[in-house]
Scaffold this motif. Structure first.
Motif, PDB file in Angstrom:
ATOM      1  N   PRO A   2       0.821  -1.218   0.000  1.00 31.81           N
ATOM      2  CA  PRO A   2       0.000   0.000   0.000  1.00 31.81           C
ATOM      3  C   PRO A   2       0.853   1.266   0.000  1.00 31.81           C
ATOM      4  N   ALA A   3       0.341   2.282  -0.675  1.00 27.63           N
ATOM      5  CA  ALA A   3       1.100   3.487  -0.948  1.00 27.63           C
ATOM      6  C   ALA A   3       1.730   4.113   0.288  1.00 27.63           C
ATOM      7  N   SER A   4       0.978   4.178   1.395  1.00 24.07           N
ATOM      8  CA  SER A   4       1.466   4.946   2.534  1.00 24.07           C
ATOM      9  C   SER A   4       2.651   4.266   3.218  1.00 24.07           C
ATOM     10  N   GLN A  33       5.164   2.843   1.498  1.00 25.26           N
ATOM     11  CA  GLN A  33       6.283   2.656   0.579  1.00 25.26           C
ATOM     12  C   GLN A  33       7.585   3.315   1.003  1.00 25.26           C
ATOM     13  N   LYS A  80       3.532   1.282 -11.697  1.00 21.74           N
ATOM     14  CA  LYS A  80       4.658   1.521 -10.789  1.00 21.74           C
ATOM     15  C   LYS A  80       5.980   1.148 -11.439  1.00 21.74           C
ATOM     16  N   TRP A 137       5.183  11.534 -11.177  1.00 19.34           N
ATOM     17  CA  TRP A 137       5.756  10.587 -10.227  1.00 19.34           C
ATOM     18  C   TRP A 137       6.723  11.373  -9.362  1.00 19.34           C
ATOM     19  N   GLU A 176      -4.102   6.375  -6.467  1.00 19.56           N
ATOM     20  CA  GLU A 176      -3.162   6.754  -5.419  1.00 19.56           C
ATOM     21  C   GLU A 176      -2.591   8.139  -5.691  1.00 19.56           C
ATOM     22  N   LEU A 220       0.352   9.459  -4.460  1.00 16.40           N
ATOM     23  CA  LEU A 220       1.697   9.499  -3.885  1.00 16.40           C
ATOM     24  C   LEU A 220       2.482  10.770  -4.222  1.00 16.40           C
ATOM     25  N   GLN A 229       1.216  13.592  -2.070  1.00 17.56           N
ATOM     26  CA  GLN A 229       1.644  13.445  -0.674  1.00 17.56           C
ATOM     27  C   GLN A 229       3.117  13.781  -0.506  1.00 17.56           C
TER      28      GLN A 229
END
Lengths: 359, 307
Positions: free
Chosen positions: A137-139, A141, A200, B190, B248, B250, B253
């Motif tokens: 999960p992203a948080s 990473q 990803k 990204w 997501e 990311l 964040q």
């Protein structure tokens, strides 16, 4: 064929009897330390953002106590120098030093010039760990990628070690073959996970190629304890490593606990390699070209080979990373591309020179 | 039969003939040139179409061709009806066997298939056409082209007109802005490494049409940008894309939590925005939604009333 490569016959049997050349070696150490200093100072001044030398000097002076320098520069300049370039080049230096000294250790332990720090599964274990981290999960990473890479590297070597151990001894040939086989197995899993990773993939590929792109201070402080401990332990075992170049039986007869030295050196080299790759990914060729270059110039005595490789590796990777971040500025390329680009031609050169028995 | 009824019959016949002609399908497009500058002969109006990109899928459905689409990629998630279509692989990984088994008479590809899927399909006698737009204008041209090939000219010109009106509503207010009225924008797809959209990307065209200036003006394509360059060029706003399909955020964040960015104008003024990557990166009709959102991010004072 593989076995012929593994048992390198080019090692002179007198390798343990090195003439003492104190003067040239003191020069070498002083020279490489000053080179490292110059490289750090010079690369601090180079980057995609132009910072005039005078400004850089003033910014550095202002950090010193008791010297009043009036701030005439934008605060972004200070951020760029102290929070972007400095941690980045320090991490590059630490990683370069680790990979070079680990490479020299592996080449000495295996008595094989083709050995590099990734020979027995460190890279494949770290890669599998990191790619698993990318899929979590992203948080999680930010923390999970380096942690899993580090754990994966150590675990892979531990597995290889336990497979290759025969009773109380550790035959080096079995160790290499077990490492190659387990590495291929782990690489297959990694490739599968990459295919399944979807969007990803970009992040994963740049990790695998090695990059210092977002290095900040916390990463430097995280790896310093492992790397400095490992390097010092390796340095302290230079003399037994020299004797082991004869052959293990003779070393045993000369009073060296060969199995214990092997275990300590493998452990230390694996630890610093794992710490080196966990944040910046798999950076190739440093561990091969630096020890060979040092050997070519200053000879194969491990008491000097190890510290000199440490210093040269640090300077080399800092320079390579500077090329990586400035060559196509303001865009960056993975540093692994640069080291391989410089490393591959050097390796070919070594192959051509094989008759000179540099090892 | 008298003169009168004979005339009546004649009129009726000609009217019937005219009706017949107009209700028959229009003629096939013949030779067209795709975005890889290849000339392709369309001698029949395609009835079984496969799309190899989400953007192509969105164009086809927007032109009312959903029924004729027989295959899409795993990434085609819009509109909802596209999700149920048979899958022919991922974006760059095309399952040629699957494509052939669906018996398409047209495959809509992109430039990434130029050396792989397109030659493979053409060898098997399947017509493949590549769409590779680099700007909003080219997206509009592509919609027209797809309409022409599929005989949906009318739907295509209606769609292009309505999208064009929306683009013009924004461009008319931003095109005369002086450079110092155009905020500096950093766009991120990204965060590790920082990947941005430089020149020759749709995002770059959107930023400039929305009245901003891209700080990655000397990078071409989607590439990494150095953190120190970002700090030095001091973006006034940062727009981060939400991961394709995953939802997501990311990069957003990361930007919010990166201490080294906290003194950029964007962070000081709390101007860090998210945009759906499916809107901003797909060269389909919804690219105009991305333009409208970006215009509101970049010039909230000019575009309050949209939406």
């Amino acid at each position: 064929m593989a076995l012929e490569l593994l048992r390198d016959t080019a090692i002179p049997k007198t390798a343990a009897v090195y003439p003492l050349q104190w003067r040239s070696r003191v020069y070498a150490i002083v020279g490489l330390v000053s080179l490292l200093g110059v490289v750090i100072a010079a690369t601090l001044a180079i980057g995609s953002t132009h910072i005039p030398l005078a400004t850089l000097g003033n910014i550095l002076l202002a950090k010193l106590p008791f010297i009043g320098v009036e701030s005439t520069w934008a605060s972004s300049m200070e951020t760029i120098i102290f929070d972007i370039r400095l941690p980045r080049l320090l991490l590059a230096g630490l990683v370069g030093a680790s990979l070079a000294v680990a490479g020299a250790t592996y080449q000495g332990l295996f008595r094989n010039p083709l050995a590099d720090p990734y020979l027995i599964g460190v890279a494949q274990g770290a890669a599998l760990g990191a790619v698993t981290g990318f899929l979590l999960p992203a948080s999680w990473q930010a923390a999970s990628i380096p942690l899993l890479a580090f754990a994966g590297a150590l675990l892979a070597v531990a597995v290889v070690y336990s497979i290759a151990r025969v009773g109380k001894t550790l035959p080096m040939t079995t160790l290499i073959l077990a490492g190659v086989a387990l590495g291929a197995f782990l690489a297959a899993i990694t490739s599968y996970l990459m295919i399944a990773s979807g969007d990803k993939l970009h992040g994963i590929i740049s990790w695998l190629l090695g990059t210092f792109s977002l290095t900040s201070w916390w990463q430097v402080t995280m790896v310093i304890p492992y790397i400095s401990l490992g390097i010092v332990v390796i340095w302290l075992h230079a003399r037994p490593l020299n004797v082991m170049q004869l052959d293990e039986e003779q070393a045993q007869q000369l009073g060296i606990n060969v199995e214990r030295v092997k275990l300590i050196l493998l452990g230390a080299a694996t630890l610093i390699t794992a710490a080196a790759v966990c944040f910046c990914g798999i950076i190739g060729f440093v561990g091969i070209i630096i020890p060979h270059a040092v050997r070519l110039i200053w000879g194969p005595d491990h008491r000097f080979l190890l510290p000199l490789s440490t210093l040269a590796g640090a300077s080399f990777l800092i320079l390579a990373d500077t090329v990586a971040r400035t060559m196509l500025a303001p865009t960056e390329i993975p540093v692994g591309v640069i080291t391989a680009f410089l490393g591959a031609p050097f390796f070919l050169y070594l192959l051509r020179q094989k008759k000179r028995a540099i090892f | 039969m008298n003169q009168y009824s004979r005339n009546c019959l004649l009129v009726l016949l000609s009217v019937a003939l005219l009706l017949c002609l107009s209700c028959a399908s229009p003629p096939p497009a013949g030779n067209v040139v795709d975005d890889l500058d290849r000339t392709i002969n369309i001698d029949e109006i395609p009835q079984r179409i496969i799309s190899l990109a989400p953007s192509n899928t969105e164009i086809l459905f927007a032109l009312g061709l959903g029924d004729r689409v027989v295959g899409v990629t795993e990434y085609c998630n819009f509109p909802e009806a596209a999700i149920a279509k048979p899958k022919v692989g991922g974006f760059s990984t095309v399952d040629i066997e699957k494509v052939v088994s669906l018996e398409p008479d047209l495959v809509l590809a992109t430039q990434i298939h130029s050396k792989t899927a397109i030659p493979a399909l053409e060898k098997l006698g399947i017509t493949a056409l590549a769409l590779a737009p680099g700007s909003l204008d080219e997206v509009m041209n592509n919609i027209t082209l797809v309409g022409k090939i599929t005989g949906q000219d009318k739907q295509a010109s209606q769609l292009v007109n309505s999208l064009g009106t929306r683009i013009e509503a924004i461009a008319s207010r931003t095109q005369n802005l002086a450079p110092d009225q155009r905020p500096r924008v950093l766009y991120l797809t990204w965060h590790d490494p920082l990947i941005t959209a430089g020149t020759e990307t749709l995002v770059d065209d959107i930023i400039s049409k929305a009245g901003g200036q891209n700080i990655a003006y000397d990078i071409s394509g989607h590439k990494a940008i150095a953190l120190e360059t970002v700090i030095h060029r001091d973006p006034q706003l940062i727009i981060a894309s939400i991961g394709m399909g995953t939802g997501e955020d990311l990069p957003w964040q990361y930007v919010k939590n990166e201490p080294r960015l906290k003194n950029t104008e964007a962070l000081l003024n709390d101007r860090v925005y998210k945009i759906d990557g499916d809107l901003a990166h797909r060269a389909g009709p919804r690219i105009v939604d991305a333009l409208e959102q970006m215009a509101q991010f970049i010039h909230p004072e000019l575009f309050e009333e949209i939406n």
